[in-house]
Design an enzyme around this catalytic site. Structure first.
Site, PDB file in Angstrom:
ATOM      1  N   HIS A  43       0.839  -1.201   0.000  1.00  9.95           N
ATOM      2  CA  HIS A  43       0.000   0.000   0.000  1.00  9.95           C
ATOM      3  C   HIS A  43       0.872   1.249   0.000  1.00  9.95           C
ATOM      4  CE1 HIS A  43      -1.945  -3.160   2.492  1.00  9.95           C
ATOM      5  NE2 HIS A  43      -2.883  -2.997   1.599  1.00  9.95           N
ATOM      6  N   ILE A  81     -10.153   8.351   2.063  1.00  9.87           N
ATOM      7  CA  ILE A  81     -11.198   7.607   1.347  1.00  9.87           C
ATOM      8  C   ILE A  81     -12.046   6.804   2.330  1.00  9.87           C
ATOM      9  CG2 ILE A  81     -11.586   5.744  -0.307  1.00  9.87           C
ATOM     10  CD1 ILE A  81      -9.054   6.586  -1.745  1.00  9.87           C
ATOM     11  N   GLY A  82     -11.383   6.155   3.279  1.00 14.50           N
ATOM     12  CA  GLY A  82     -12.095   5.311   4.228  1.00 14.50           C
ATOM     13  C   GLY A  82     -13.024   6.126   5.111  1.00 14.50           C
ATOM     14  N   GLY A 112      -7.529  -1.734  19.717  1.00 19.36           N
ATOM     15  CA  GLY A 112      -6.374  -1.602  18.819  1.00 19.36           C
ATOM     16  C   GLY A 112      -5.051  -1.816  19.529  1.00 19.36           C
ATOM     17  N   ARG A 145       0.347   0.196  11.309  1.00 21.57           N
ATOM     18  CA  ARG A 145       1.118  -0.518  10.302  1.00 21.57           C
ATOM     19  C   ARG A 145       2.353  -1.076  11.008  1.00 21.57           C
ATOM     20  NH1 ARG A 145       5.593   1.824   8.656  1.00 21.57           N
ATOM     21  NH2 ARG A 145       6.070   3.828   9.594  1.00 21.57           N
ATOM     22  N   ASP A 160      -0.497  12.351  12.651  1.00 22.21           N
ATOM     23  CA  ASP A 160      -1.239  11.123  12.391  1.00 22.21           C
ATOM     24  C   ASP A 160      -2.619  11.468  11.842  1.00 22.21           C
ATOM     25  OD1 ASP A 160      -1.727   8.172  12.775  1.00 22.21           O
ATOM     26  OD2 ASP A 160      -3.405   9.061  13.860  1.00 22.21           O
TER      27      ASP A 160
END
Lengths: 579, 579
Positions: A217, A403-404, A486, A543, A556
């Site tokens: 990506h 986009i997300g 997370g 990531r 971020d």
């Protein structure tokens, strides 16, 4: 670049439609992805794979006899949602247990794990083996932290063959773990891909230069060099992959049997790859390795990114037998599958039961109206900033944040309006928005915003008046839920860095007697300052890290978007109190 | 662009090496290309395909059970030489006759036909079916003049299945002709590919625009439009391919059964193609057509050219059965091939017998020394002008003229030196140069320069003194041989336009008593003037014409290079007479 689409936001859905129409012999569409259109006569363990779209043939192209039973197909470069994974897994279940397998990325881990929890809660035995083959995403002694790239294929193939051979779930899991332990990949790239509708590539490499270790990506690599000759690239691949640290435990290079997979990422073509392969084959053979069933082609792409990777699967007898077993899928076919042993499946019911709207009080319905207005404002501020959010995400991450968030917030607004029109209260409106955001937004941000909206809603309920303390408690719980979910803490350069000060400030100020608006204003300021400060931090969750990386000087994107949303909601709260 | 190579001039050879090393299960390398590594127990008709390299999986990737028996693999975008075709055909022969099949381009027709003549002269029954599927390269009522593009696959697959089913050569030929009659392709492109080592793409399409009907080597299309949506492109494809003129004779659209093949040329990826395919499938079904075994992927590429084409194969019962039969090749696998029925082939002897150098007189050896110097000068002038020749060829043709001439002249010089060192006379030196040029240069120019050198050599002999009249006669014969060979006449905008005045002037002046040097000087001037004049001509042989095309304002590269070569040889003749 990507040129052919209708509406960028429909790209993944339309792609899946076309994929299924072209490949009905192998796959059938279900909610969230695809499942096989045939079944073997004896039920087996089911292998369910998945990930973001844009990596064809990963993931749908690998569904068929001898390989996967289903693939959850997320949006572009975004994890499928937990709902998608769960839906595909249920449609693929044969009653002998399910192995989930996917490349290790934070968003995928979140969603697949949530789906696994739900399946287990229903009594379905479900295990997970993540693929961690990218040698540049973490040091060799932390293999578990590595990303999954083209090595997906070896793990999926071995697991799929084990299932087809009648292994039980323990056995399939064990084989998949063994395959992953014995799979290593090194990748390089020359140019990035441009996502449908985006103005610029996700990343760029200067003309004549080659990035080493760059992710599929566009995640940062570890080095950049002049483009070598084809032989030079072959030498670089083999040297790195035959380094002592990359030889799996218990394997002797001399006399080893290895499947080499030379994978094109999109626009490095077979002609070039065959030249590189010739050198690789010579070097591996010179090292005393016997090549088994070499693969040169496209197995895990990144749209039309110009890049190439070499994967080595170090065989033992069991892995060799499983690797070599027949497989018949849209994009990977080997050996001779006796299709007369396969029968067409009956209709698959993957419809989701109609939502029942719980009764709500008038107070809660009024609050729900304000919540929907707030979501409208969230959508507007995301739309306005989506390009910028994508840009800063592309510097350190996979560039899909804008986009997300756009996809997620649009879906949340649509769902919330429907829910409100049916007379829903605050909790129900937030719950439907949460499900839609998580399901359509995909990726890490989709999962996290789903958690936030759902948790806040649980504190508001459908019958109580909405009080400042409930809002503050809801956000405090959401803060904790996100951190648990997370496994990120403050300082990891994630959205937690702005969520934590936001929730903490809100709680403090409300407890100190501020109005909700005043408390929210202070909390928004705290979130904004904290988000800005992430520009000086090292990247963490979201990531896998690369060796020796430095802060990249940008904030971020998750922290920034949270602060933007907080500010947008403040405006709605103020407007609502003016009425 | 193409980035990975070692030396551009070795690209095709090294690519074939790597291809064979990766795919030894299916193919074995022979001089000129590949042949199957296995054979079926019963001998069958052999299908030999081929063409230039750079179109993977065409052509080597389609060799294997149920498809081709061998593939002649030429240099980049250049036809294999007659020797290559012959060698591959002999290595693939099973004694039941050979079908040659390839896309229709002038260079391929020349070389495959020469190979066919040699095979027939040896008593091998050999037939040819060329593929002519590109609807934009000539009108529908001249289908025979069309180029071959992605429709290669349907013709090869049907012919290969017919051979595997035990058809005799008449039957295989008939099936291949039927498949070609019922195959139509329309292609579009967004960007061109850059050949290894080239500085610029073969052609370019403006940003945001799409060329319609452009060939796989960048041959001009018929129109250029803004890039449509994916649906818009699907509609364009279906509308053009369902035009009355493109429906094969005897076929009714309503109720027809059709194999649709959506082919990516290199960097248009599966995700995009599936979106386009969804629309195509709907439109074809709405027209009453039943889709059979749809194919979406890469079947005939042009390095990383961004382009996509739709092929329709209109089935009848026989074609459907042949299309659906199992096949197992490096790049195309379908159904279930029982590999236990295949046995490994014995060693294949494709070595070429050592050349015997005929005795030569001292006079002829001295002339041979001058000939070798002339070839050195030819090589130098081609090297100097190769980029420019490629550039002007790219405007109307496939852009390979400079590369082909360079490869051919280098090989000719090498072979001529070897021959001279062995004591060869004029004819032998020219014959070895001719073979090398034709074999290594490939394409139309390789074939033609082979003919010229060989024919002149035949007039000089190895024992006679080299006289002006012999040289002039030799060039007169070469002029006629080239015109017969390529079926081109003066005014077709080919190298004949400068060869004819060169040979005619030389003959006239020598007959009038001029010295060879004076006559050659006048002939060179005539060739130069004639070459320049081709800039005002319409293109003819050398590629299929497109509708309504105009002169493109550049000279024919073959005519230009002949004039350059004539001038370079003049300098050598002058220097030799000064001694």
């Amino acid at each position: 670049m990507t040129r052919l689409w209708n509406e960028p936001e429909n790209f993944a859905d339309e792609m899946i439609d076309g994929f299924v129409r072209a490949n009905g012999r192998w796959v059938r569409k279900v909610s969230g992805g695809v499942t096989r259109s045939t079944r073997s006569e004896e039920p087996t363990v089911s292998l369910v794979i998945g990930g973001g779209s844009g990596h064809y043939p990963a993931f749908g192209g690998l569904v068929g006899h001898g390989l996967a039973h289903g693939a959850a197909m997320g949006n572009l470069f975004a994890s499928p949602s937990a709902q998608q994974v769960e839906s595909v897994a249920r449609a693929s279940d044969q009653g002998r247990g399910i192995l989930l397998s996917y490349g290790k990325y934070a968003g995928d881990v979140l969603h697949f794990t949530e789906a696994q929890d739900k399946l287990r809660a229903d009594g379905i035995d479900c295990r997970t083996v993540t693929v961690t083959d990218d040698i540049f995403s973490a040091p060799a002694d932390e293999k578990d932290r590595r990303r999954g790239i083209a090595g997906d294929l070896t793990v999926f193939k071995v697991a799929g063959a084990a299932a087809a051979a009648g292994y039980d779930l323990d056995g399939v899991e064990r084989a998949a773990i063994l395959a992953n332990d014995r799979t290593r990949t090194m990748g390089v790239a020359f140019t990035g891909c441009t996502l449908p509708g985006a103005d610029e590539p996700l990343f760029s490499v200067p003309e004549g230069r080659m990035a080493i270790g760059l992710g599929i990506h566009g995640e940062p690599g570890i080095d950049e060099v002049d483009i070598p000759t084809a032989d030079g690239l072959g030498e670089m691949f083999v040297e790195r992959l035959l380094a002592d640290a990359e030889i799996p435990d218990g394997v002797s290079v001399q006399g080893a049997r290895v499947v080499p997979i030379l994978n094109g990422l999109g626009s490095v073509k077979n002609e070039e790859m065959y030249i590189v392969f010739a050198r690789i084959a010579t070097l591996l053979e010179d090292a005393g390795i016997e090549l088994v069933d070499p693969q040169v082609g496209e197995f895990c792409t990144s749209f039309d990114m110009a890049g190439v990777s070499l994967t080595l699967l170090w065989l033992d007898d069991e892995l060799e037998s499983l690797w070599s077993a027949p497989a018949d899928t849209p994009a990977f076919r080997t050996g001779s599958v006796d299709s007369t042993s396969l029968v067409e499946r009956d209709e698959i019911d993957d419809s989701i039961a109609d939502e029942v709207i719980p009764d709500a009080s008038d107070d809660s319905r009024r609050a729900a109206t304000t919540i929907v207005k707030a979501l409208d404002a969230v959508k507007a501020v995301i739309d306005e900033n989506a390009d910028e959010l994508g840009r800063i995400d592309a510097i350190a991450g996979d560039g899909d944040h804008g986009i997300g968030m756009k996809r997620g917030s649009h879906a949340a607004v649509d769902a919330a309006h429907v829910s409100l029109d049916k007379g829903a209260g605050a909790q129900s409106v937030l719950a439907s928005a949460a499900d839609a955001w998580s399901n359509k937004g995909g990726g890490t941000s989709g999962a996290i915003w789903g958690v936030i909206l759902r948790t806040v809603g649980e504190h508001l309920g459908n019958t109580d008046a909405v009080e400042s303390a409930r809002v503050a408690d809801g956000l405090g719980s959401a803060r904790q839920a996100v951190m648990d979910f997370g496994k990120a803490k403050v300082g990891d350069k994630t959205m937690v860095d702005s969520l934590a000060p936001f929730a903490d400030t809100l709680t403090e100020r409300v407890a100190a007697g501020d109005t909700l608006i005043d408390a929210w204003a202070a909390a928004s300021t705290a979130a904004k300052n904290a988000a800005d400060a992430t520009a000086d931090m090292m990247p963490g969750m979201g990531r896998a890290r690369s060796h020796g990386e430095k802060s990249l000087g940008v904030a971020d994107p998750g922290a920034v978007s949270l602060a933007m949303i907080a500010a947008a909601v403040l405006d709605v709260l103020r407007a609502a109190s003016d009425h």
